[in-house]
Enzyme design. Structure first.
Site, PDB file in Angstrom:
ATOM      1  N   LYS A  70      -5.535   3.119   8.142  1.00 57.62           N
ATOM      2  CA  LYS A  70      -5.609   4.190   9.144  1.00 57.62           C
ATOM      3  C   LYS A  70      -4.868   5.439   8.713  1.00 57.62           C
ATOM      4  O   LYS A  70      -5.102   6.520   9.267  1.00 57.62           O
ATOM      5  CB  LYS A  70      -5.051   3.710  10.491  1.00 57.62           C
ATOM      6  CG  LYS A  70      -5.683   2.437  11.010  1.00 57.62           C
ATOM      7  CD  LYS A  70      -7.192   2.501  11.038  1.00 57.62           C
ATOM      8  CE  LYS A  70      -7.803   1.133  11.292  1.00 57.62           C
ATOM      9  NZ  LYS A  70      -7.608   0.160  10.208  1.00 57.62           N
TER      10      LYS A  70
ATOM     11  N   CYS B   9      -2.666   3.161   3.215  1.00 59.83           N
ATOM     12  CA  CYS B   9      -3.175   2.033   3.995  1.00 59.83           C
ATOM     13  C   CYS B   9      -4.176   2.532   5.033  1.00 59.83           C
ATOM     14  O   CYS B   9      -4.071   3.644   5.523  1.00 59.83           O
ATOM     15  CB  CYS B   9      -2.026   1.301   4.670  1.00 59.83           C
ATOM     16  SG  CYS B   9      -2.508  -0.300   5.340  1.00 59.83           S
TER      17      CYS B   9
ATOM     18  N   CYS C  72      -5.290  -2.786  -0.698  1.00 55.82           N
ATOM     19  CA  CYS C  72      -6.179  -3.912  -0.991  1.00 55.82           C
ATOM     20  C   CYS C  72      -7.301  -3.474  -1.930  1.00 55.82           C
ATOM     21  O   CYS C  72      -7.920  -2.430  -1.733  1.00 55.82           O
ATOM     22  CB  CYS C  72      -6.766  -4.460   0.300  1.00 55.82           C
ATOM     23  SG  CYS C  72      -5.519  -5.080   1.448  1.00 55.82           S
TER      24      CYS C  72
ATOM     25  N   SER D  39     -12.507  -5.784   9.621  1.00 64.04           N
ATOM     26  CA  SER D  39     -11.868  -5.307   8.401  1.00 64.04           C
ATOM     27  C   SER D  39     -12.928  -4.926   7.386  1.00 64.04           C
ATOM     28  O   SER D  39     -14.046  -5.469   7.392  1.00 64.04           O
ATOM     29  CB  SER D  39     -10.983  -6.411   7.821  1.00 64.04           C
ATOM     30  OG  SER D  39     -10.663  -6.152   6.477  1.00 64.04           O
TER      31      SER D  39
ATOM     32  N   CYS E  93       0.816  -1.224   0.000  1.00 64.73           N
ATOM     33  CA  CYS E  93       0.000   0.000   0.000  1.00 64.73           C
ATOM     34  C   CYS E  93       0.842   1.262   0.000  1.00 64.73           C
ATOM     35  O   CYS E  93       0.385   2.322  -0.449  1.00 64.73           O
ATOM     36  CB  CYS E  93      -0.908   0.057   1.231  1.00 64.73           C
ATOM     37  SG  CYS E  93      -1.065  -1.414   2.203  1.00 64.73           S
TER      38      CYS E  93
ATOM     39  N   GLU F  84      -9.270  -5.365  14.638  1.00 65.30           N
ATOM     40  CA  GLU F  84     -10.116  -5.958  13.609  1.00 65.30           C
ATOM     41  C   GLU F  84     -10.078  -7.473  13.753  1.00 65.30           C
ATOM     42  O   GLU F  84      -9.107  -8.039  14.243  1.00 65.30           O
ATOM     43  CB  GLU F  84      -9.633  -5.556  12.213  1.00 65.30           C
ATOM     44  CG  GLU F  84      -9.864  -4.097  11.914  1.00 65.30           C
ATOM     45  CD  GLU F  84      -9.431  -3.713  10.507  1.00 65.30           C
ATOM     46  OE1 GLU F  84      -8.859  -4.562   9.800  1.00 65.30           O
ATOM     47  OE2 GLU F  84      -9.665  -2.563  10.115  1.00 65.30           O
TER      48      GLU F  84
END
Length: 572
Positions: A129, A127, A199, A475, A54, A449
């Site tokens: 956060k 990514c 992702c 997630s 990421c 998560e």
């Protein structure tokens, strides 16, 4: 190129006047000329690092943004902040660091900008956060700012189908159930993530990237372009140049991110079947702007919004497909036409949302985004819940679910590891409601998560045969009947702390309710016996977070926010 009067900008404190000669000597040491020191100083903050795919292109993109700043008359000053990458932190104690990193990212960007008196900010994140963390810093500082997403990963190919990392997590569950040989898991893990980018499904990173466009902090249709695409450099350069225009106009984040803009952002989350984490991050971002916009406000907007974008994990497509279909603005085109968005909100383009959308032509041939008149479902992909089990609220993603009601006996675990072990051992019975508690913001600490557990359940074919309730999080890639953000959390003595094995629990995602079906006098007796738990963290960042964090329903924030500020940094 506009002329800038530095006597009115924060950077005057480090660059203007004879008393700042020592400060200027440092800039000369870095090769700046007298003319360059006289320019506005623009922070270029990057969450780039080698932690995960990421983040690996962010520094290069940030360097391109520097060129845009220079071309528009500014002086870029790049620095980096951290990330904790959920896909690698998942399923072990490392996940306790994830939500805490959001606060550290916001704090570190704030401190670097404050300490060096920067006049504007371009922030790059890739990514989960790091996206809300970067935008929280922008709203906290309130200097002219533009957010740039690093872009999503391209899908992997496995047995002639597109796959993402979620397929790997679910393959672990299939393997535990004896339905997938280890050799196939090994083959899949090698191809699921083919290169740079976050992702690829509508998980947390892409959800918050959509939020950035909908709320007006990103350039129009900039965030869905995948990380490997050459257009990312064009976007980075444009952001660097445009932030100088915002500085000239003194157009700041809090003028852009109004309450109406937050409602726009929540609607886009619901319409895309986005991550439940948005219900944590939107309140936290609003908190930085002095706007009360909590879980209940988010849930109300979700309830009023149709589900329109057929994106993974509940649907069929990934971010690349969304980009090729026309991006976030293609989605917002049909939403604005149906009266679901406030088009008068300003954006970093300098124009209103409606003016930006007006430049988009609806593409009837794409398959990813439905028109409002033909939704995937009439209400959003994410639903808020309240009831005797969650007086402060809870959240569930219903996108792709075939059933919206569930009732069953509780199976209680006091940490995720114990629950995961039971799932791996096939010791969970169909019809049970798995309860994972003491994983909230304070109790975890860090509000982990639960993707490893939920993906394993789904891989075993149990995804909709059981329900899972937690005061922790899920997630954006989670599928199944999974309820998170239950509040008050167990560490605060909420009802979730009082549940015992076998207690009946009823969930109705259509009605928006979640109830513990136990008599109040029984709960009162249990409450008398209950005592707070002591977690394993007596020092360090997790201890500090646990001491300061507020409830999930208000964003799990750690400071009083704009409502209590005595001055705004941008006005120093």
């Amino acid at each position: 190129m506009p002329a800038f009067d530095k006597s009115r900008l924060p950077s005057r404190h480090v660059s203007v006047g004879p008393e700042r000669a020592p400060h200027r000597s440092y800039y000369y040491a870095m090769g700046l000329t007298e003319e360059e020191i006289a320019r506005p100083f623009v922070a270029v903050a990057s969450a780039g690092n080698d932690s995960a795919p990421c983040n690996i292109t962010l520094d290069a993109q940030a360097d391109v943004a520097r060129e845009g700043v220079i071309a528009a008359g500014g002086m870029p000053r790049r620095f980096n902040t951290i990330t904790v990458t959920d896909g690698i932190a998942m399923g072990h104690q490392g996940m306790k660091s994830s939500l805490v990193s959001r606060e550290v990212i916001a704090d570190s960007v704030e401190l670097s900008v404050r300490g060096h008196c920067y006049d504007a900010l371009v922030g790059f994140a890739g990514c989960d956060k790091s996206l809300p963390g970067m935008m929280m810093a922008m709203l906290r500082l309130n200097v002219p700012s533009i957010f740039v997403y690093g872009g999503s990963i391209l899908p992997g190919r496995f047995h002639d189908r597109d796959v993402t990392v979620i397929d790997v997590f679910e393959a672990v569950g299939k393997h535990a159930a004896g339905a997938c040989p280890l050799s196939e898991v090994h083959e899949l893990e090698k191809v699921a993530c083919p290169g740079a980018g976050a992702c690829g499904g509508q998980y947390t990173a892409n959800t918050m990237a959509c939020v950035a466009e909908a709320i007006g902090l990103s350039l129009p249709n900039s965030n869905m372009a995948p990380a490997p695409y050459a257009t990312r450099d064009q976007i980075a350069h444009a952001a660097g140049a445009q932030v100088m225009e915002l500085l000239a106009r003194d157009l700041r984040p809090r003028a852009i991110c109004t309450r109406a803009a937050f409602e726009n952002a929540a609607r886009v989350v619901a319409a895309t079947g986005g991550s439940t984490n948005a219900a944590l991050h939107l309140p936290a971002m609003a908190h930085e702007a002095g706007i009360v916009f909590d879980l209940h406000d988010v849930a109300r907007v979700f309830k009023e919004t149709p589900y329109l974008a057929d994106l993974k994990p509940g649907g069929n497509y990934v971010a690349r497909d969304m980009y090729e279909a026309g991006g976030v603005y293609m989605l917002m085109k049909t939403m604005l036409g149906a009266g679901l968005l406030d088009g008068e909100c300003l954006t970093v383009s300098g124009r209103t949302l409606a003016e930006n959308i007006d430049e988009v032509t609806w593409n009837p041939d794409q398959k990813v985004i439905r028109e409002v008149s033909n939704p995937l479902s009439p209400t959003g992909g994410v639903v808020g819940l309240t009831g005797t089990l969650a007086p402060e609220g809870a959240i569930v993603k219903v996108a792709g679910l075939h059933r919206l009601q569930f009732e069953g006996p509780a199976r209680v675990f006091d940490c995720e590891e114990d629950a995961f072990a039971a799932v791996e051992a096939r010791a969970i019975a169909e019809g049970e409601v798995i309860v994972i508690r003491y994983e909230g913001p304070k109790g975890g600490p860090g509000m982990r998560e639960m993707l490893s557990t939920t993906a394993a359940l789904y891989g075993q074919g149990m995804g909709e045969k059981v329900a899972l309730i937690t005061d922790g999080r899920f997630s954006g890639g989670t599928r199944g009947f999974c309820i998170g953000h239950v509040g008050p959390e167990a560490a605060d003595g909420g009802p979730i702390a009082l549940i015992e094995n076998g207690d009946p629990i009823r969930i109705d995602a259509e009605a928006g309710t979640i109830d513990l079906l136990v008599a109040e006098e029984v709960l009162a007796e249990r409450r008398e016996r209950w005592a707070p738990r002591v977690n394993a963290y007596g020092s360090g960042a997790l201890w500090r977070f646990a001491r300061n964090v507020g409830p999930a329903s208000k964003g799990a924030v750690t400071h009083p926010g704009a409502a209590a500020e005595r001055h705004v940094y941008a006005d120093i």
